[in-house]
Scaffold this active site. Structure first.
Site, PDB file in Angstrom:
ATOM      1  CD  GLU A 152      -4.693   6.692   2.064  1.00 44.76           C
ATOM      2  OE1 GLU A 152      -5.012   5.550   1.559  1.00 44.76           O
ATOM      3  OE2 GLU A 152      -3.788   6.835   2.755  1.00 44.76           O
ATOM      4  CG  HIS A 205      -1.641   1.324   1.434  1.00 43.11           C
ATOM      5  ND1 HIS A 205      -2.836   1.590   0.814  1.00 43.11           N
ATOM      6  CD2 HIS A 205      -1.556   2.412   2.166  1.00 43.11           C
ATOM      7  CE1 HIS A 205      -3.292   2.858   1.024  1.00 43.11           C
ATOM      8  NE2 HIS A 205      -2.410   3.290   1.822  1.00 43.11           N
TER       9      HIS A 205
END
Ligand SMILES: [Fe+2]
Length: 250
Positions: free
Chosen positions: A169, A123
């Protein structure tokens, strides 16, 4: 930038023990990247794909953060700094304002390719770091950290958190009439990315007012995201958010 400038974040800084990664871990990385890139080559923002090349990510080996930072720093002054895990907000903002991206070094196992409750190196590096090679995005992210580091009011920080969430994000961008993804949560999650690509998520034109009023939900796929028309738009939105915060209008 040296580590001495960091105080709140200092207890969380670690070294990445690159030699300790196993062949199994490199192979999990290769599987994650291979699967993601098949979609991202068609559906990721131009800026993300350029950044991927600039920072020298390898498809079959886990990233060495020292090597990544060596390629990144001359372009935008950012580096990818290893940390032990999730950072409290003051430490996180302090690092962003120093152009150091807090980067976890652990990798999910083969049993949980799709989801990890906390960010891992897939991530953090595959999802986030390529965008740090983009000069405007890089300036935006430092500014975000600097402004948030100066605010103690939790209600204001929650609103600014929404700006982070719907850009860094889960940001999408309109390029040549198509929705492309650039947010790390979309880039690093097959399910979230597919949800957008398959049209199961409404896309509104980015508006700071709407973003600041849209609560973050972490327990379901997104039903609404916001498309910018250029990365300049999030840079400008951050300046507007700062003015509003300073004048008590956020
Ligand atoms: Fe993230």
């Amino acid at each position: 930038m040296t580590t001495e400038v960091l105080s709140a974040a200092a207890p969380y800084l670690i070294e990445q023990d690159y030699a300790a990664y196993t062949e199994e871990q490199h192979s999990v990385w290769a599987e994650l990247v291979g699967r993601a890139l098949r979609e991202l080559e068609k559906h990721a923002a131009r800026e993300y794909l350029e950044g991927f090349e600039i920072i020298g990510l390898q498809k079959d080996r886990l990233p060495n953060l020292v090597s990544i930072s060596k390629r990144l720093a001359p372009r935008t002054g950012w580096n990818s700094t290893p940390v032990s895990g999730f950072l409290p907000a003051p430490a996180f903002f302090e690092m962003l304002s120093a152009r150091r991206f807090p980067t976890t070094t652990w990798l999910r196992s083969r049993d949980s390719l799709e989801y990890t409750p906390e960010p891992d190196i897939f991530h953090d590096v595959f999802g986030h770091v390529p965008m740090h090679a983009h000069k405007v995005f890089a300036d935006f992210l430092e500014h975000y950290g600097r402004v948030c580091a100066s605010i103690s009011d939790n209600a204001i920080l929650e609103k600014l958190g929404r700006l982070f969430w719907y850009t860094v994000e889960f940001g999408v961008i309109l390029q040549r009439g198509e929705i492309k993804v650039y947010g790390s949560g979309l880039i690093s999650s097959h399910g979230e990315c597919k949800n957008v690509i398959d049209g199961h998520c409404a896309i509104h034109r980015f508006s700071l007012d709407e973003v600041l009023e849209t609560k973050v939900k972490v327990d379901e796929l997104h039903k609404l995201l916001f498309a910018v028309s250029s990365i300049d738009q999030i840079y400008e939105a951050m300046h507007e958010a700062e003015h509003r915060a300073i004048s008590g209008r956020l």
